[in-house]
Design a protein around this motif. Structure first.
Motif, short mmCIF file in Angstrom:
data_model
loop_
_atom_site.label_atom_id
_atom_site.label_comp_id
_atom_site.label_asym_id
_atom_site.label_seq_id
_atom_site.Cartn_x
_atom_site.Cartn_y
_atom_site.Cartn_z
N ASP A 46 25.78 21.30 155.17
CA ASP A 46 26.01 21.88 153.85
C ASP A 46 25.68 23.36 153.78
O ASP A 46 26.35 24.11 153.07
CB ASP A 46 25.21 21.10 152.81
N ALA A 47 24.64 23.79 154.49
CA ALA A 47 24.26 25.20 154.47
C ALA A 47 23.41 25.51 155.69
O ALA A 47 22.78 24.61 156.28
CB ALA A 47 23.51 25.56 153.19
N TYR A 48 23.37 26.79 156.03
CA TYR A 48 22.65 27.25 157.24
C TYR A 48 22.05 28.62 156.96
O TYR A 48 22.63 29.43 156.23
CB TYR A 48 23.65 27.35 158.40
N TRP A 49 20.89 28.86 157.52
CA TRP A 49 20.30 30.20 157.45
C TRP A 49 19.53 30.47 158.73
O TRP A 49 19.07 29.55 159.41
CB TRP A 49 19.39 30.33 156.23
N GLU A 50 19.42 31.76 159.08
CA GLU A 50 18.62 32.14 160.25
C GLU A 50 18.31 33.62 160.18
O GLU A 50 19.08 34.42 159.64
CB GLU A 50 19.34 31.79 161.56
N LEU A 51 17.16 34.00 160.77
CA LEU A 51 16.69 35.38 160.79
C LEU A 51 16.79 35.97 162.19
O LEU A 51 16.73 35.25 163.19
CB LEU A 51 15.22 35.44 160.34
N ASN A 52 16.92 37.30 162.24
CA ASN A 52 16.78 38.06 163.48
C ASN A 52 17.80 37.67 164.53
O ASN A 52 17.47 37.41 165.69
CB ASN A 52 15.36 37.91 164.05
N GLY B 57 33.99 28.38 152.43
CA GLY B 57 32.58 28.59 152.19
C GLY B 57 32.25 30.02 151.84
O GLY B 57 33.13 30.88 151.72
N LYS B 58 30.96 30.27 151.70
CA LYS B 58 30.49 31.61 151.36
C LYS B 58 29.38 32.01 152.32
O LYS B 58 28.69 31.17 152.90
CB LYS B 58 29.97 31.65 149.92
N GLN B 59 29.21 33.31 152.48
CA GLN B 59 28.14 33.84 153.31
C GLN B 59 27.29 34.81 152.51
O GLN B 59 27.74 35.36 151.50
CB GLN B 59 28.70 34.55 154.54
N ALA C 212 24.77 30.85 155.01
CA ALA C 212 26.16 30.48 154.75
C ALA C 212 26.21 29.01 154.38
O ALA C 212 25.32 28.23 154.75
CB ALA C 212 27.04 30.74 155.97
N GLY C 213 27.23 28.63 153.63
CA GLY C 213 27.35 27.23 153.26
C GLY C 213 28.56 26.98 152.40
O GLY C 213 29.34 27.90 152.09
N SER C 214 28.73 25.73 152.01
CA SER C 214 29.68 25.44 150.95
C SER C 214 29.19 26.21 149.72
O SER C 214 28.01 26.56 149.65
CB SER C 214 29.71 23.94 150.66
N PRO C 215 30.06 26.50 148.75
CA PRO C 215 29.59 27.28 147.61
C PRO C 215 28.33 26.72 146.96
O PRO C 215 27.37 27.45 146.71
CB PRO C 215 30.80 27.26 146.67
N GLU C 216 28.29 25.40 146.70
CA GLU C 216 27.10 24.84 146.06
C GLU C 216 25.95 24.71 147.05
O GLU C 216 24.79 24.92 146.70
CB GLU C 216 27.40 23.48 145.43
N GLY C 217 26.26 24.39 148.29
CA GLY C 217 25.21 24.29 149.30
C GLY C 217 24.48 25.60 149.49
O GLY C 217 23.25 25.64 149.60
#
Length: 257
Positions: free
Chosen positions: A204-210, A228-230, A243-248
């Motif tokens: 549904d969604a993902y995030w990461e640093l560096n 999706g959106k970023q 990034a993810g689906s709009p609601e995610g």
């Protein structure tokens, strides 16, 4: 066929070839594992061989183009309107351990905007690609991000920076905050595949640093072309993205610190 589509068609073949080369090394001796920034940041003979294969193809087919690649940095005509951003083997730690989650990631940019993308996970038999304004596909079938769902039903993915032991801004606080609120958090070990799986609706969604441009440019286009959106996170840690689906993505951004 547009010029971008022509280039991406060629690049899909190159990504297949690089993936086949990686499978020749996978779970075998002779990887020649070396470290870069620290013990968590590794490179293998397969990374280097894949990069040589891809850059040779690009320089032969598109001699006026520039290239930004993980192992060799910039090459070609740096003033070109076209740039190839490549990670010849994303998920090297997985690869070196014998885990099958790894891929070839190729993004094509024109005047600084990503207009085409290919991600090939050869062991898994999955090839994702996208064309700016045309959509995204997995093995030739259109893909779309996940439908809206409550936070507690979401599965999210993330990663931990290589300098996790030395920098306290290492994402662990976010993981501890988010994990109890969602169905699950996955740490796959390949930013490019994390993003592709967001585009396919598996995550549904993902995030990461560096991170670095070669880690995410292809995958981000696949996400946005799949609906999706970023979101670029604070530049305090190199390239940091969500990034993810709009609601995610909305769920995720409300929780990130």
């Amino acid at each position: 066929m547009t010029q971008t589509e022509n280039y991406i068609s060629k690049a899909i073949a190159w990504a297949r070839e690089a993936g086949d080369l990686q499978l020749e090394y996978f779970r075998r001796h002779g990887l020649q594992i070396q470290t870069k920034q620290n013990a968590s940041d590794v490179v293998t003979a397969a990374d280097k061989a894949s990069e040589r294969l891809l850059t040779d193809h690009i320089l032969e087919c598109c001699p006026g183009h520039s290239i930004l690649s993980e192992e060799s940095g910039s090459m070609g005509d740096t003033d070109s309107e076209w740039k190839w951003v490549i990670d010849p083997l994303d998920g090297t730690t997985n690869f070196s351990q014998g885990l099958p989650v790894f891929c070839v990631s190729i993004a094509l940019q024109r005047y600084g905007e990503t207009v085409g993308a290919i991600v090939n996970a050869p062991y898994l038999g999955e090839i994702f690609h996208a064309i700016k304004g045309k959509g995204a596909w997995l093995n030739g079938a259109p893909i779309h991000c996940a439908e809206a769902k409550p936070l507690e039903e979401c599965v999210m993915a993330t990663g931990v920076p290589y300098d996790k032991a030395d920098n306290p801004d290492n994402n662990l606080e976010n993981i501890l905050n988010i994990a109890p609120r969602v169905r699950g958090i996955r740490r796959l070990g390949s930013a490019a595949l994390d993003l592709c799986y967001v585009g396919a609706g598996f995550i549904d969604a993902y995030w990461e640093l560096n991170l670095n441009p070669w880690d995410v440019e292809a995958g981000l286009l696949i996400v946005t072309e799949a609906g999706g959106k970023q979101h670029r996170l604070a530049d305090r840690r190199g390239v940091s993205v969500a990034a993810g689906s709009p609601e995610g993505l909305n769920h995720l951004l409300a929780l990130l610190k």
